[in-house]
Design a protein around this motif. Structure first.
Motif: not given
Lengths: 326, 284
Positions: A97-115
């Motif tokens: 759960e922790n992994t998925v939570s950290i993964f979502l909190l990082s990759s989603v904003p990260q990819l949107i901002i990167a774009l």
């Protein structure tokens, strides 16, 4: 990706019309050279992969069937017991759960901002290279240095972040003890390092889009937003897939950041109640702190399967989202 | 384009930034720099600054004293030398082997070429980190654990490197050049060395830079196989931080010392690298 198959005009080169038709040693050697060389050139990858990719994957599966302690010369075969135990292991599910939570909190904003950042960087800026280098700078930082710096910044008592919050009249947050807050802090660390990198990868692909396409869309009356969603995004599809998959694989294996974020340095617990222990950190703890290699191997295999499944889901999702055209 | 004047004017403005754009970028770059600056700030003062509600914004004068303590606490020279050896070797071999394989996949014809290439792309999805247990067992059996070769050998060449070099070589190297060299009686390896390598130099430089940084910053695997007496820089840093009481001035002096070399490499090569990326080396 494009696996282009241009037909090479090599057959012409092997028959040399200007020399006399006497197949001497030189010619035979040359023909051997042409036949064998390609295999020699690609061999190093396959040898290394066999040793560090294929063998470990299979051997991990083998080890996972044993009760295998480090240094144990005669481990017991226990079949699938490690996996049975793992599926009943609340600490594992908690870590997942922790992994998925950290993964979502990082990759989603990260990819949107990167774009969006890539869209900004693609403009004709003054000092364009300077900005790009500046954005990529965090990528050069060492993860360990970064983990230590951020653990310090997010420190519960003297951390700068809480200092700023209090100065603004807000209540401080216990970034390490609170489960969700710790995930946010770790995600910020991940995003700080990778956003610029992903922005540059996307930018490179954006630059490859012919200008004429944008001009044509402009003539058709498309505004900035429409041009972005209807011209840029669909053409970025392969790159977006690449970026999403790599950040999925990286994000689900996250280890260094949670390890160093701990208030008890050197600990593998991921916080006093495992509130930010990720699966890889649990795997590391099981293997190299508790020396239970069999159980750790079971964790490794389950994590591997989860990564493959999530990567596949992302592959299809990204394709859908970006794929109106191609 | 049609001769529509207003449209032409709009097309000419295509891609021109507004002032606010620069504001956004400045915020981003300052944000990128801040953790580096903070680390240097703490490293150049003493731990007392951390208890202050509003910390000082300018560096103090204790950096060299703190840095000296780093060298007393862990074998930092050794660690630096080890990191240079490991990253240097891994970078050289990765670029060489990836370019060779990229050349073969892009320009040479052989049985199974496409199948083998697809296989390489698929292996990109296999997380090598998950192989640490068998690799650790294997390294122990070989007697390599603790030695630098245990960190070097698994990283001699990467799937990403092969993939990257192939994509670039496809466009950068015309068949005519290869054919001409063959007419002149060049062997394959000479064609690679004298014709292919110069043509793909920009992509090789980018790969070198990324490989060096990845290797310099690698942590999990070196932490597993190396011991405290013979660490890489990252492992030494972690040892600095372990303990009941964290001496942040000491630890952040260490992180600053570990970051400076790679930051210099990055700033020296960064411009060329980033400019190189922009030449369209990445094809999805």
């Amino acid at each position: 990706m494009t696996v282009t198959n241009k037909t090479a005009p090599e057959s012409r080169a092997t028959t040399r019309p200007q020399t006399a038709p006497r197949p001497g040693l030189r010619d035979r050697l040359a023909r051997w050279d042409v036949k064998i060389s390609p295999y020699l050139y690609v061999a190093p990858f396959f040898i290394v992969f066999a040793i560090v990719g294929m063998f470990p994957l299979l051997y991990t599966a083998y080890v996972s069937l044993f009760s295998w302690k480090a240094g144990d010369d005669d481990p017991d075969f226990i079949g699938l017991d490690n996996f049975k135990e793992l599926f009943a292991d609340t600490q594992f599910w908690h870590a997942l759960e922790n992994t998925v939570s950290i993964f979502l909190l990082s990759s989603v904003p990260q990819l949107i901002i990167a774009l969006l950042l890539a869209a900004v960087l693609t403009l004709r800026l003054r000092g364009a290279t300077g900005w790009r280098v500046g954005i990529l700078l965090p990528y050069a930082a060492s993860l360990v240095a970064l983990g230590i710096i951020f653990a310090n910044l997010f420190g519960p008592r003297y951390g700068l972040v809480n200092g700023v919050l209090q100065t603004l009249g807000l209540s401080p947050v216990d970034w390490q003890a609170n489960r969700f807050a710790s995930h946010v802090a770790i995600a910020i660390m991940v995003n700080w390092r990778w956003t610029g990198y992903n922005a540059l990868i996307v930018l490179a692909a954006m630059q490859a889009i012919p200008k004429e396409l944008h001009e044509a869309a402009l003539i058709d009356g498309a505004g900035t937003v429409r041009r972005f969603t209807h011209v840029t995004l669909p053409l970025l599809k392969p790159t977006l897939i690449f970026v999403t998959i790599t950040s999925t694989i990286g994000g689900l294996q996250i280890f260094t950041e949670p390890k160093l974020f701990d208030a008890m340095p050197g600990s593998n617990n991921g916080g006093s109640t495992h509130q930010f222990q990720t699966v890889t950190l649990y795997l590391y703890q099981t293997a190299f702190e508790n020396f239970d290699l069999g159980y750790a191997s079971a964790i490794a295999w389950v994590l591997f399967l989860i990564i493959v499944v999530i990567a596949l889901i992302n592959y299809f999702l990204t394709g859908r989202l970006a794929g109106r055209r191609k | 384009m049609s001769g529509h004047p207003s449209l032409r004017a709009r097309a000419a403005r295509l891609g021109k930034p507004r002032k606010a754009t620069y504001g956004v970028l400045i915020v981003f770059v300052l944000g990128s720099l801040f953790p580096f600056y903070w680390s240097f700030l703490v490293a150049s003062r003493d731990n007392g600054m951390l208890t202050e509600r509003i910390p000082p914004l300018l560096p103090g004068g204790n950096f060299f004293a703190n840095a000296a303590r780093v060298f007393d606490t862990v074998p930092f020279w050794r660690a630096l030398a080890n990191s240079v050896i490991v990253s240097g070797t891994v970078t050289l071999t990765t670029v060489l082997f990836s370019s060779l394989a990229g050349f073969a996949f892009a320009k040479l014809r052989f049985r199974g070429r496409n199948g083998l290439f697809v296989f390489i792309v698929v292996t990109l999805a296999v997380p090598t980190q998950l192989g640490i247990i068998p690799l650790f067992i294997a390294m122990s059996k070989l007697g390599w654990a603790g030695g630098l070769q245990s960190v070097i050998v698994p990283n001699l060449v990467t799937a990403f490197g092969v993939f990257w070099m192939r994509q670039y070589t496809v466009d950068a190297l015309p068949y005519e050049l290869i054919e001409a060299a063959r007419m002149d009686g060049c062997s394959m390896i000479r064609i690679f060395w004298n014709v292919c390598l110069p043509a793909v130099r920009p992509a090789a430089a980018i790969l070198a830079m990324f490989t060096f940084m990845t290797s310099w910053n690698d942590f999990l695997w070196p932490l597993v196989v190396l011991d405290a007496g013979n660490p890489t820089v990252q492992v030494a840093l972690e040892k600095l931080q372990s303990g009941y009481y964290v001496d942040y001035s000491l630890v952040l002096a260490g992180t600053t010392l570990a970051t400076i070399p790679i930051l210099i490499v990055f700033l020296l090569l960064g411009r060329q690298i980033v400019a190189g990326i922009m030449q369209g080396a990445v094809k999805g």
